[in-house]
Design a protein around this motif. Structure first.
Motif, mmCIF file in Angstrom:
data_model
loop_
_atom_site.group_PDB
_atom_site.id
_atom_site.type_symbol
_atom_site.label_atom_id
_atom_site.label_comp_id
_atom_site.label_asym_id
_atom_site.label_seq_id
_atom_site.Cartn_x
_atom_site.Cartn_y
_atom_site.Cartn_z
ATOM 1 N N PRO A 137 9.328 -14.086 3.957
ATOM 2 C CA PRO A 137 9.221 -14.526 2.562
ATOM 3 C C PRO A 137 10.614 -14.800 1.992
ATOM 4 N N SER A 138 10.658 -15.455 0.830
ATOM 5 C CA SER A 138 11.964 -15.749 0.242
ATOM 6 C C SER A 138 12.661 -14.446 -0.134
ATOM 7 N N PRO A 139 13.977 -14.427 0.020
ATOM 8 C CA PRO A 139 14.717 -13.183 -0.214
ATOM 9 C C PRO A 139 14.913 -12.905 -1.706
ATOM 10 N N VAL A 140 13.861 -12.420 -2.339
ATOM 11 C CA VAL A 140 13.933 -12.246 -3.788
ATOM 12 C C VAL A 140 13.729 -10.798 -4.212
ATOM 13 N N GLY A 141 14.049 -9.862 -3.370
ATOM 14 C CA GLY A 141 13.944 -8.478 -3.801
ATOM 15 C C GLY A 141 12.896 -7.707 -3.033
ATOM 16 N N ARG A 142 12.386 -6.654 -3.651
ATOM 17 C CA ARG A 142 11.560 -5.697 -2.928
ATOM 18 C C ARG A 142 10.116 -6.151 -2.770
ATOM 19 N N LEU A 143 9.657 -7.019 -3.690
ATOM 20 C CA LEU A 143 8.256 -7.395 -3.654
ATOM 21 C C LEU A 143 8.114 -8.799 -4.199
ATOM 22 N N ASP A 144 7.168 -9.523 -3.657
ATOM 23 C CA ASP A 144 6.837 -10.849 -4.157
ATOM 24 C C ASP A 144 6.480 -10.749 -5.641
ATOM 25 N N VAL A 145 6.797 -11.808 -6.416
ATOM 26 C CA VAL A 145 6.544 -11.733 -7.863
ATOM 27 C C VAL A 145 5.060 -11.592 -8.190
ATOM 28 N N PHE A 146 4.206 -12.032 -7.286
ATOM 29 C CA PHE A 146 2.769 -11.968 -7.582
ATOM 30 C C PHE A 146 2.185 -10.576 -7.378
ATOM 31 N N LEU A 147 2.939 -9.720 -6.731
ATOM 32 C CA LEU A 147 2.449 -8.358 -6.514
ATOM 33 C C LEU A 147 3.144 -7.427 -7.506
ATOM 34 N N LEU B 261 1.307 3.341 0.507
ATOM 35 C CA LEU B 261 0.402 4.097 1.377
ATOM 36 C C LEU B 261 -0.335 5.161 0.579
ATOM 37 N N LEU B 262 0.404 5.836 -0.302
ATOM 38 C CA LEU B 262 -0.223 6.883 -1.108
ATOM 39 C C LEU B 262 -1.311 6.303 -2.001
ATOM 40 N N ALA B 263 -1.044 5.083 -2.494
ATOM 41 C CA ALA B 263 -2.028 4.432 -3.364
ATOM 42 C C ALA B 263 -3.109 3.713 -2.553
ATOM 43 N N ARG B 264 -3.009 3.795 -1.247
ATOM 44 C CA ARG B 264 -3.928 3.097 -0.337
ATOM 45 C C ARG B 264 -4.024 1.616 -0.664
ATOM 46 N N ASP B 265 -2.855 1.013 -0.908
ATOM 47 C CA ASP B 265 -2.823 -0.402 -1.264
ATOM 48 C C ASP B 265 -2.211 -1.182 -0.103
ATOM 49 N N GLY B 266 -3.065 -1.666 0.788
ATOM 50 C CA GLY B 266 -2.598 -2.341 1.999
ATOM 51 C C GLY B 266 -1.826 -3.599 1.695
ATOM 52 N N GLU B 267 -2.268 -4.331 0.668
ATOM 53 C CA GLU B 267 -1.629 -5.611 0.363
ATOM 54 C C GLU B 267 -0.174 -5.405 -0.055
ATOM 55 N N VAL B 268 0.036 -4.414 -0.930
ATOM 56 C CA VAL B 268 1.392 -4.132 -1.394
ATOM 57 C C VAL B 268 2.252 -3.612 -0.241
ATOM 58 N N LEU C 10 6.705 -4.543 3.184
ATOM 59 C CA LEU C 10 7.235 -4.536 4.544
ATOM 60 C C LEU C 10 7.859 -5.888 4.887
ATOM 61 N N LYS C 11 7.183 -6.966 4.457
ATOM 62 C CA LYS C 11 7.697 -8.305 4.743
ATOM 63 C C LYS C 11 9.046 -8.520 4.071
ATOM 64 N N GLN C 12 9.131 -8.071 2.813
ATOM 65 C CA GLN C 12 10.394 -8.247 2.093
ATOM 66 C C GLN C 12 11.500 -7.427 2.734
ATOM 67 N N LEU C 13 11.101 -6.269 3.250
ATOM 68 C CA LEU C 13 12.076 -5.338 3.802
ATOM 69 C C LEU C 13 12.602 -5.791 5.168
ATOM 70 N N ALA C 14 11.787 -6.565 5.891
ATOM 71 C CA ALA C 14 12.076 -6.833 7.298
ATOM 72 C C ALA C 14 13.483 -7.399 7.523
ATOM 73 N N ALA D 162 18.977 -10.267 -2.861
ATOM 74 C CA ALA D 162 18.624 -9.968 -4.254
ATOM 75 C C ALA D 162 17.880 -8.639 -4.342
ATOM 76 N N TRP D 163 18.368 -7.666 -3.629
ATOM 77 C CA TRP D 163 17.718 -6.354 -3.568
ATOM 78 C C TRP D 163 18.173 -5.516 -4.757
ATOM 79 N N PRO D 164 17.247 -4.995 -5.546
ATOM 80 C CA PRO D 164 17.661 -4.280 -6.760
ATOM 81 C C PRO D 164 18.128 -2.848 -6.466
ATOM 82 N N GLY D 165 19.137 -2.694 -5.648
ATOM 83 C CA GLY D 165 19.616 -1.369 -5.268
ATOM 84 C C GLY D 165 20.822 -0.960 -6.080
#
Ligand SMILES: Nc1ncnc2c1ncn2[C@@H]1O[C@H](COP(=O)(O)OP(=O)(O)OP(=O)(O)O)[C@@H](O)[C@H]1O
Ligand SMILES: [Mg+2]
Lengths: 337, 327
Positions: free
Chosen positions: A163-173, A188-195, A200-204, A284-287
């Protein structure tokens, strides 16, 4: 064991005090006047002086330091002038982002480098040995931002896999509910597979960038340490006793070879904290790395101090963890303390 | 002669080093019979350890076995694959080393190290192994074995570590034990105890023992037969009493003369002239002792007679000392 931990903590106190003093002096010695910066280019002398008085930077240095220490004692790291937020809150939200990235990067590096180092040592001159040598040379000679940009170019721009390198998560999520601040864990705790998959994709790519950087020293140290242990007397005994090759390499050799590798991990992790600044910029990682750089450019003292202090605390914790790992692995260390 | 416990024939070993090829062993021939104890003696660097390591298959990666065989039962140890060899080592043929402190894994409890071998070779279940390990520690004379089993090597004395090594080596009842200077660095009392433990075990189970040492006195006391090595050659091998009564190889005679015995005076001691030849030389003389030998003749440049590995006497010399000198 407990006395060892307490002992190391006591030893860390003077260094932490030193860090407090040095960061304070360093930020004051930086070029640039924050008051002038915030007043803007059109401001009058009087306006700047007013801001200065408000910030307290017109006071004598020793008085400023006293106030700084008093705030610290209450857990206050001051306010960021650029964002208007308390620095402690900024760090609390940004540190998990950096930590998640760094730890995943390190984990990836360890999972690749340790088996590589072991194989290179058990089969010197083999293909694995040569690959290890090439990879570790490449890893140290490529600058992090270059690897990062290269990976973005290939996997995002050319291949479109990442995905485009725009931070930790896609804007739509939307981020998972905050528990640990690590998106992977929280998802994982929220059992939200999509997130989870999205995070994970953003992190890769950024994690891969860091791991390529970290791979070299870990693989090299694993190989060298394994080579030394494999030629030791007790490995010869284990072989002469007919223990299975796997038992000899893992239980006898690797457990003894792992100590210098752990020390290297500590060193690599502190390098990674530095390399983070560049990787966070590229992706563009918000660290906290990118946060500190922005503050530094704006002559914004409080966040810079907060950043350095956080790093110092992390560093002390890291060394403590290494000491504990040593104590757990090597019985001789437990006695020495 | 009954079939030997181990027969080593024409064993040659080279090391590739930066300074050239070291011809560490050249056509080494010897055997050890079942229940027999032989001592391999010779100066430092004569190839005693290399011989043992070659038989065990634990040579340094720089080493190459260029010829020979080492027959143990139906197996040639020099030609078996890694996994068969790993199954034989520790079970059929075991080894104890000089320097017991470094020969044990520093970060593993000694009981666990013994249990590792038991689990591998002795048909012991994981739950029974720790108890069996404690029993083994008791048989090698360690007091309070249950507590000692939980100790790490650095918590034990050198003599104690060597007993642990012996327990490891004897765990699976091997038919051959190679002991490479097992008592060097230990005090005399401990030395005797260690040697007694090995000897008792050999007697009880019919185990053959190869005892490597440069202490000729100890060899005389403990071995049925002595094999003398010099610069990678076996120069003489004879039953102990014969060898001491009438050494035939000049090097053996020099070694005996250089060994303090109960009756010898310090003034009687002679040192052996010269040193070992450089084993890296491209052209080594046929007799590697010739350069140091007072009995050298013109004919010594000719190839040495081949030693029969299965014979109990061996001599590699063109001009040996006369046969019945002592008689
Ligand atoms: N790893 C190695 N690389 C090169 N040469 C070696 C190596 N190991 C042994 N050698 C050579 O092989 C020869 C025999 O060595 P070995 O260790 O067998 O002697 P030794 O009779 O056991 O002596 P010591 O009584 O000192 O133990 C020596 O000349 C030594 O230099
Ligand atoms: Mg030796």
């Amino acid at each position: 064991m407990l006395s060892l931990i307490l002992n190391r903590l006591m030893l860390a106190i003077p260094s932490l005090i030193g860090v407090v003093i040095v960061t304070f002096l360093l930020t004051r010695a930086l070029p640039g006047d924050p008051a002038a910066y915030f007043a803007g280019p059109a401001a009058t002398e009087q306006a700047i002086a007013e801001i200065r008085a408000k910030l307290g930077t017109d006071r004598p240095l020793i008085e400023q330091f006293g106030r700084y220490v008093k705030d610290l004692a209450r857990g206050e790291l001051g306010q960021s002038l650029t964002t208007g937020q308390p620095v402690s809150r900024e760090i609390a939200t940004r540190l998990p982002a950096s930590a998640e990235l760094t730890l995943i990067g390190l984990l990836l590096a360890v999972l690749l480098a340790v088996p590589m180092g072991i194989l290179a040592a058990t089969k010197p001159g083999s293909a694995v040995d040569h690959i290890t040598r090439v990879v570790s040379t490449a890893g140290v000679s490529l600058p992090v931002f270059f690897t990062g940009l290269l990976l973005v170019y290939v996997f995002y721009f050319r291949l479109g896999w990442a995905p485009s390198p725009v931070g930790r998560l896609d804007v739509f999520l939307s981020p998972p509910p905050h528990v640990t601040g690590f998106y992977l864990v929280d998802a994982l705790l929220a059992r939200d597979g999509e997130v989870f998959v999205g995070a994970l994709k953003q992190l890769a790519l950024p994690a891969l960038t860091l791991s390529i950087f970290a791979l070299a020293p870990i693989a090299r140290m694993t190989r060298a340490s394994m080579l030394a242990v494999l030629s030791s007397d007790f490995v010869r005994t284990a072989r002469a006793s007919g223990l299975s090759p796997a038992k000899v390499v893992v239980t006898y050799a690797f457990r003894n070879a792992v100590l210098p590798v752990i020390t290297t991990l500590g060193m690599v992790l502190s390098f990674l904290l530095g390399a983070n600044v560049l990787v966070e910029k590229v992706f563009a990682w918000p660290g906290i790395g990118s946060f500190a750089v922005e503050a530094l450019i704006a002559s914004d003292f409080a966040p810079v101090q907060g950043f350095v202090l956080t790093m110092a605390a992390l560093y002390v914790t890291l060394n403590l963890l290494i000491d504990i790992a040593y104590g757990l692995i090597d019985p001789r260390v437990r006695l020495d303390s | 002669m009954a079939s030997p416990a181990l027969l080593v024939e024409d064993l040659s070993v080279e090391f590739r080093t930066r300074g050239g090829i070291v011809k560490a062993l050249e056509r080494v021939n010897f055997h050890v019979a079942k229940g027999e104890t032989i001592a391999v003696v010779g100066e430092s660097g004569s190839g005693k350890s290399v011989t043992a390591y070659a038989v065990m298959g634990i040579l340094d990666p720089a080493a190459r076995v260029t010829s020979g065989r080492a027959v143990l039962g139906a197996l040639d140890l020099l030609k078996t694959d890694r996994h068969t060899l790993a199954a034989v080592r520790g079970r059929e043929i075991a080894m104890i080393f000089q320097n017991p402190r470094t020969a044990l894994n520093p970060i593993r409890r000694v009981g666990d190290q013994i249990a590792d071998v038991l689990l591998r070779h002795a048909n012991v279940t994981p739950s029974a192994a720790p108890k069996k390990a404690v029993e083994l520690l008791e048989t090698v004379g360690i007091t309070d074995p249950a507590r000692r089993a939980k100790a790490y090597p650095f918590e034990l004395s050198g003599g104690m570590c060597q007993r642990v090594m012996i327990a490891i080596a004897l765990a699976a009842n091997p038919s051959l034990l190679i002991a490479d200077e097992p008592t060097t660095g230990l005090d005399v009392t401990t030395q005797a105890i260690i040697m007694d433990i090995i000897a008792e075990r050999a007697k009880a189970t019919g185990m053959a023992t190869i005892f490597i040492t440069h202490d000729l006195g100890l060899a005389a006391e403990r071995a049925d037969r002595i094999v003398v090595m010099h610069a990678g050659h076996i120069v003489e091998a004879r039953p102990t009493r014969d060898l001491f009564a009438a050494p035939r190889h000049p090097y053996t005679a020099a070694l005996i003369a250089a060994t303090p015995g109960p009756t010898s005076q310090l003034s009687d001691l002679r040192t052996i002239a010269g040193g070992l030849p450089d084993l890296r030389a491209a052209e080594l003389p046929a007799c590697r002792y010739a350069g140091r030998c007072a009995r050298r003749l013109e004919g010594c440049a000719a190839p040495l007679p081949r030693v029969d590995a299965a014979a109990s006497d061996a001599l590699a010399c063109h001009n040996p000392l006369p046969q019945e000198r002592a008689a």
